[in-house]
Write a protein that holds these residues in place. Structure first.
Motif, PDB file in Angstrom:
ATOM      1  N   THR A 117       0.911  -1.119   0.509  1.00  0.00           N
ATOM      2  CA  THR A 117      -0.003   0.044   0.021  1.00  0.00           C
ATOM      3  C   THR A 117       1.100   1.625   0.140  1.00  0.00           C
ATOM      4  O   THR A 117       2.157   1.529   0.239  1.00  0.00           O
ATOM      5  CB  THR A 117      -0.666   0.712   1.460  1.00  0.00           C
ATOM      6  N   ASP A 147      -6.400   9.450   0.806  1.00  0.00           N
ATOM      7  CA  ASP A 147      -6.357   8.393  -0.615  1.00  0.00           C
ATOM      8  C   ASP A 147      -6.524   6.634   0.338  1.00  0.00           C
ATOM      9  O   ASP A 147      -6.602   6.417  -0.756  1.00  0.00           O
ATOM     10  CB  ASP A 147      -4.920   7.829  -0.838  1.00  0.00           C
ATOM     11  N   THR A 160      -5.445   1.381   0.962  1.00  0.00           N
ATOM     12  CA  THR A 160      -5.978   0.525   0.247  1.00  0.00           C
ATOM     13  C   THR A 160      -4.775  -0.454  -0.760  1.00  0.00           C
ATOM     14  O   THR A 160      -3.032   0.028  -0.536  1.00  0.00           O
ATOM     15  CB  THR A 160      -6.607   1.726  -1.103  1.00  0.00           C
ATOM     16  N   PRO A 162      -2.975  -0.960  -4.255  1.00  0.00           N
ATOM     17  CA  PRO A 162      -2.476   0.385  -4.497  1.00  0.00           C
ATOM     18  C   PRO A 162      -2.140  -0.597  -5.877  1.00  0.00           C
ATOM     19  O   PRO A 162      -2.799   0.709  -7.406  1.00  0.00           O
ATOM     20  CB  PRO A 162      -0.804   0.614  -4.223  1.00  0.00           C
ATOM     21  N   ASP A 164      -3.172  -1.187 -10.273  1.00  0.00           N
ATOM     22  CA  ASP A 164      -3.720  -0.940 -11.432  1.00  0.00           C
ATOM     23  C   ASP A 164      -4.104  -2.194 -12.022  1.00  0.00           C
ATOM     24  O   ASP A 164      -5.745  -2.854 -12.753  1.00  0.00           O
ATOM     25  CB  ASP A 164      -3.622   0.281 -12.365  1.00  0.00           C
ATOM     26  N   LYS A 230      -9.308   5.268 -14.700  1.00  0.00           N
ATOM     27  CA  LYS A 230      -8.846   5.619 -13.870  1.00  0.00           C
ATOM     28  C   LYS A 230      -8.808   7.200 -13.377  1.00  0.00           C
ATOM     29  O   LYS A 230      -8.362   8.154 -14.548  1.00  0.00           O
ATOM     30  CB  LYS A 230      -6.683   5.158 -14.236  1.00  0.00           C
ATOM     31  N   ARG A 232      -7.225  10.456 -11.536  1.00  0.00           N
ATOM     32  CA  ARG A 232      -6.221  10.128 -10.786  1.00  0.00           C
ATOM     33  C   ARG A 232      -5.824  11.795 -10.630  1.00  0.00           C
ATOM     34  O   ARG A 232      -6.376  12.973 -11.403  1.00  0.00           O
ATOM     35  CB  ARG A 232      -4.791  10.120 -11.326  1.00  0.00           C
ATOM     36  N   PHE A 239      -1.073   7.231  -8.101  1.00  0.00           N
ATOM     37  CA  PHE A 239      -1.728   6.244  -8.058  1.00  0.00           C
ATOM     38  C   PHE A 239      -3.636   6.291  -8.019  1.00  0.00           C
ATOM     39  O   PHE A 239      -3.762   7.985  -8.313  1.00  0.00           O
ATOM     40  CB  PHE A 239      -1.388   5.552  -6.599  1.00  0.00           C
ATOM     41  N   ALA A 264      -8.873   1.144  -5.466  1.00  0.00           N
ATOM     42  CA  ALA A 264      -8.917   2.856  -4.440  1.00  0.00           C
ATOM     43  C   ALA A 264      -9.388   2.468  -3.371  1.00  0.00           C
ATOM     44  O   ALA A 264      -9.991   3.951  -2.768  1.00  0.00           O
ATOM     45  CB  ALA A 264      -8.524   4.108  -5.493  1.00  0.00           C
ATOM     46  N   ASN A 306     -12.174  11.068   2.476  1.00  0.00           N
ATOM     47  CA  ASN A 306     -12.447  10.154   1.584  1.00  0.00           C
ATOM     48  C   ASN A 306     -13.830  10.081   0.634  1.00  0.00           C
ATOM     49  O   ASN A 306     -14.154   9.151   0.005  1.00  0.00           O
ATOM     50  CB  ASN A 306     -11.274   9.657   1.463  1.00  0.00           C
ATOM     51  N   LYS A 309     -14.812   9.875  -3.169  1.00  0.00           N
ATOM     52  CA  LYS A 309     -14.717   8.145  -3.573  1.00  0.00           C
ATOM     53  C   LYS A 309     -16.061   7.692  -4.019  1.00  0.00           C
ATOM     54  O   LYS A 309     -15.896   7.182  -4.779  1.00  0.00           O
ATOM     55  CB  LYS A 309     -14.262   7.811  -2.630  1.00  0.00           C
TER      56      LYS A 309
END
Lengths: 327, 711
Positions: A117, A147, A160, A162, A164, A230, A232, A239, A264, A306, A309
């Protein structure tokens, strides 16, 4: 940095045996994560077993239409492979959305799955982290946690995962081929990662010393219509703030099949089974996609920083599926 | 109008015409470019040194308190470790005004990350491992590390950086504000920003027969030598500091910082040369950073948009051991005119490392607030923001009451608007959309003082017809060496190829730091005078002759006049209607900064400053964890700096500007003007795109997500 020994094993069995004999040994792939953590004192192996000379660096098209990806295939080579680009675009896109060109040239398939992570408290030995030092506490739970996780976290850990790549593989129901002291074994990637629970230092279901030798993708013709989105905080080299891997199979406007996984949001790549269930068998619409995402996120518990999210993951779910439906 | 000067470096424009006196103004690549790109240029810890050892700085693990015990046994037993220095055994330093650099002298800890020990070993890795093994016990006390606008410790400093009054007032702000038909009252916040030059702070220190030789990564070796002389109680002549190449500084290397002191202490202690470089993580805090700010701006205007009252109240932080008062509201004193004006600065002493210079300290965060508020005022008054700025232009400095030596803000605004295509703009927010993107444009003004400091230099005629110019200037990557070379060639009236430049060594004639956008102005002044003096001497007695110059008197006697560079920045952004992601479509700046010596490196300075301003607007944020009194995102993976992919188009242009009341080279300096105003232009563009005014930087997606349903 602590002094360490370096071994180059002759074959897979030799590598696994070395790890069995050395309690503080670690496998070395591209080194893009481990070496950083060694410099920071977060990981302190006394033996490095270098896997990069093992014959695990090929991508093989299987007779059933699937694909076997060797554990030391570099991220950039995998992203550029014609079969990946043709049959699993979600995978190529996830790889290319990650890190930088230089890192992708070094990072391996197996290493990518097992990266640690990027929680800032994990990476700093001056701060409390149960994952790095069990029992020391989780500074992130009430600290800077923008994050970090919104789903499935525990009071002991809000980290989380990391990767992808792992999110795409989770959507594709990849199978991780591993080698243990008593031989090979297959682990579905959806069963590879653990929830943090009370033991966040245990990140996978593999026993110590287990070596990932390959990742097998089952045939999935629908994956030709797949994508990875994604989001970011800058245009590249960051990330994910949120990510989604999506495969959509439509019969007319009816959802025949769908695969969704989120990045994420949790300690592991998050397969969105509940959202898939909401979608499957129904006529596709963006509104349906939004409802499906909401169903998946119904049990989310955002941390102090967060909450964004949730709308973000909903928005990219709708966008990914709507784009696939139109393609 | 030097229309395309910014971009051109064609062969017919390059430096090298035979002594035609026009080297200045011609594009030329950096003289040291080939060494840099081939890796032969040496930086502070790259010089080969016999018997060199490696130092590793150990930061305190508590915020405030006292060291009660240092246990070095495990570290000393670790392979390769030679010594562990701490307050109990380190060589003594003179207690002086440099409290921050009085390192390893006392058990007191004033902020987290203060260096409390240094491990010296035969390799870098051994030193690092040794540092991990040093056990330090502390008696820790309570701490306060978060800046708030109601902090009980708020106070008014005597002055703000470098020597401005803390508060100013003209007219009657309260009455003027109350009476005005159009008013804006807003508060803006900026977080801590951390200087991250490519080369970290790094030093190689070497004692020999009581003399100290230091290779240091610094913006000025004369100043580092003076500080070391004071701390080690040595005559300056017995210290030599060299910085031939420096990989950036952005202000954080403007004074001696901890590494050079620690390396010199360690080298003396082990009696061997010591190399000490900070890690990327260690750049977040102890070497200075831009203070967080809380800024309230109140503007009042008549219905034509003419300002009648301006007030800027700025709050920032300093440490408990040194006062650094960022001059956040000083920008507002001279930028726009109004009969009623007030500015204030308040500080809080927190248990934090001392904030320090970061590219355009004061002007940069201050302009973000003022130029955002001006945009808000333009909207409130229903006047175009370019036009509103033009209406509030002034030939006389509202602060000093004297006419500016030159002020081309309006020229920059007009030329920028023309190049950018501003005239077609629909002023309504959310008036442009392209698919999922909301598109908006914004503008901001910028200014930065054009100052100079005293400097000395020598020029020597060699028997072979060549010339040597010596000056302790520092090239921190800006192209300073090349600019001085061009100025010297013209001053000597010879082709530049016949001139050799020597800089970056405290044994050379004393010169000021590369900072405050004063480098080229100050250095070229002394170089021109030395070269002129040499030409006179040569008329009398040809041969090998040296002429010296010292501009102390001339600079000191310069009439007090307001001297500023100006700029106007135009930005177009797009904002994702669903995710809130902000992307820059294009950024265009037009500047008026006196004479441009080298278009190639001038353009780099301007687009670099603008890009750093974009980074401030959209990406950078030091995240402090109050419990640890520490910034937690202390690497470049988690402290985001704008990357190339974020900058889709950046253009910098400048006006031809001749100002004879500056300095012999006629320059105003370019290092900082590019960053001033950028963040406001971005924020104003985001507002135009979305209708959402983000008043706390950075403008990240979480502040705009769901913008489709906002505003």
């Amino acid at each position: 940095m602590r002094a360490f020994r370096y071994h180059r094993p002759a074959d897979v069995a030799d590598a696994v045996a070395l790890l069995g004999a050395e309690p503080q040994a670690a496998y070395l792939g591209g080194g893009t994560n481990l070496v950083d953590l060694m410099k920071l004192g977060v990981q302190r192996p006394d033996v490095l077993v270098d896997l990069t000379r093992l014959p695990l660096d090929t991508v093989e098209e299987l007779p059933d239409g699937g694909l076997r990806i060797g554990a030391t295939v570099r991220n950039s080579d995998l992203a550029a492979h014609p079969a990946v680009r043709r049959d699993y675009p979600v995978l190529a896109r996830a790889l290319l959305a990650a890190a930088s060109g230089q890192l992708r040239n070094m990072a391996t398939t197996g290493g990518n799955l097992l990266q640690r992570t990027r929680c800032v408290y994990f990476q700093d030995t001056g701060k409390a982290c149960n994952k790095r030092e069990p029992g020391s506490g989780c500074a992130a739970r009430h600290g800077q946690n923008r994050d970090l996780a919104v789903l499935d976290w525990s009071e002991q850990c809000v980290a989380t995962h990391p990767s992808d790549l792992a999110v795409a593989l989770t959507a594709l129901d990849a199978v991780v081929q591993v080698h243990e002291t008593d031989g090979p074994r297959d682990i579905p990637i959806t069963a590879l990662y653990r929830s943090p629970g009370t033991h966040p230092e245990r990140e996978t279901t593999m026993a110590r010393g287990t070596l990932i030798t390959a990742v097998r993708l089952p045939p999935l013709p629908a994956a030709r219509r797949s994508t990875y989105l994604k989001v970011r905080d800058r245009a590249s080299f960051a990330f994910a703030a949120g990510s989604v891997a999506a495969v959509l199979d439509l019969d007319g406007d009816l959802v025949r099949d769908v695969r969704l996984a989120y990045g994420a949001v949790a300690h592991r790549p998050w397969r969105a089974y509940r959202a898939e269930q909401e979608l499957r068998g129904h006529p596709f619409s963006p509104a349906l996609a939004a409802r499906a995402a909401d169903a998946e996120l119904a049990e989310a518990r955002p941390l102090r920083h967060n909450g964004f999210k949730l709308p973000l993951t909903r928005a990219i779910t709708v966008r990914a599926l709507t784009e696939l439906a139109a393609s | 109008m030097s229309d395309d000067a910014a971009g051109r470096a064609g062969s017919d424009d390059t430096v090298g015409r035979a002594g035609s006196g026009d080297a200045v103004g011609r594009a030329h690549p950096r003289l040291e470019g080939p060494e840099k790109v081939t890796g032969t240029a040496r930086y502070a810890v790259e010089y080969p040194v016999d018997g060199v050892t490696y130092g590793w700085a150990v930061p305190s693990a508590v915020v405030r308190g006292r060291i009660t015990r240092v246990d070095t046994a495990a570290a000393l037993a670790s392979p390769g470790v030679l010594a562990v220095l701490h307050h109990g055994n380190a060589p003594r330093l003179a207690p002086g005004p440099e409290r921050e650099l009085w390192l390893l002298q006392e058990p007191a800890v004033h902020y987290r990350g203060q260096y409390v020990a240094v491990v010296v070993a035969t390799s870098l890795e051994a030193a690092r491992e040794g540092a991990r093994l040093v056990r330090i016990d502390y008696d820790a006390g309570p701490h306060s590390t978060v800046l708030t606008d109601d902090h009980p410790g708020l106070y008014k400093p005597d002055h703000v950086n470098p020597s401005y009054p803390a508060d100013t007032a003209e007219g009657d702000f309260d009455a003027g504000y109350a009476a005005a038909p159009v008013r804006v009252d807003t508060t803006y916040r900026t977080p801590a920003y951390h200087n991250n030059p490519m080369e970290p702070h790094a030093t190689t220190a070497h004692w020999h027969d009581g003399r100290l030789l230091v290779h240091d990564s610094t913006q000025g070796t004369s100043s580092v030598r003076a500080t070391l002389a004071e701390l080690f109680e040595l005559p300056p002549e017995s210290i030599r500091v060299v910085a031939e190449h420096v990989g950036g500084g952005f202000g954080s290397k403007g004074y001696a910082k901890a590494p050079v002191v620690l390396a010199a202490l360690a080298a003396r202690h082990v009696d061997r040369p010591v190399r000490l470089a900070l890690t990327r993580q260690q750049l977040f805090g102890p070497i200075g950073y831009r203070t967080p700010t809380i800024q309230r701006v109140r503007l009042a205007a008549d219905t034509d948009g003419r300002l009648t009252a301006i007030c800027h109240d700025a709050i920032s932080q300093t440490s408990t051991i040194r006062e650094f008062a960022e001059q956040t509201a000083v920008y507002t004193r001279s930028m726009y005119a109004a009969p009623h004006r007030r500015t204030t600065h308040r500080l809080v002493r927190l248990d934090v490392p001392t904030p320090f210079w970061m590219r355009a300290p004061g002007e940069c965060p201050g302009a973000y607030a003022l130029e955002s508020a001006v945009d808000e005022l333009a909207i409130a008054a229903g006047i175009d923001p370019v036009e509103l700025r033009v209406r509030n232009d002034t030939a006389v400095d509202p602060d000093q009451g004297r006419p500016f030596t030159s002020r081309n803000l309006v020229g920059c605004l007009r030329e920028g608007a023309r190049r950018f295509g501003w005239a077609d703009r629909n002023p309504s927010p959310r008036s442009r959309r392209d698919g999922r993107w909301l598109i908006g444009t914004g503008v901001a003004g910028s200014s930065y003082p054009a100052r100079a400091r005293p400097s000395s230099a020598t020029a020597t005629a060699r028997p072979d017809g060549g010339f040597l110019v010596r000056i302790n200037a520092t090239d921190i990557g800006t192209g300073a060496r090349t600019a001085i070379w061009q100025v010297a060639a013209d001053a000597l009236g010879v082709p530049p190829e016949r001139v050799e430049i020597r800089i970056g060594d405290s044994d050379l004639p004393t010169a000021p730091v590369a900072g405050g956008s004063m480098g080229t102005a100050s250095w070229s002044w002394a170089v021109v005078r030395a070269c002129q003096s040499l030409r006179e001497k040569l008329r009398d007695s040809p041969g090998e002759v040296t002429a010296e110059a010292d501009t102390t008197d001339e600079v000191g006697n310069q009439p007090a006049r307001p001297r500023y560079a100006y700029g106007a920045q135009f930005v177009e952004v797009r904002v994702d209607v669903d995710t809130g992601e902000v992307r820059l479509n294009r950024m265009l700046g037009v500047f008026a900064a006196g004479r441009v010596v080298n278009p190639t490196t001038a353009r780099s300075q301007l687009i670099g400053g603008m890009t750093m301003g974009l980074s401030m607007a959209l990406h950078e944020e030091g995240l402090l964890d109050e419990r640890y009194g520490d910034w937690v995102n202390h690497d470049l993976a988690t402290y985001h700096i704008t990357g190339c992919a974020d900058v889709e188009s950046v253009e910098a242009y400048w006006l031809d500007e001749q100002d004879d009341e500056l300095n012999p080279a006629g320059v105003k300096g370019l290092g900082e003007i590019g960053i001033v105003g950028t963040a406001a232009a971005v924020a104003n563009a985001v507002h135009h795109a979305t209708g959402v005014r983000v008043r706390d930087l950075p403008i990240r997606l979480d502040k705009l997500i769901g913008v489709s349903s906002l505003a």
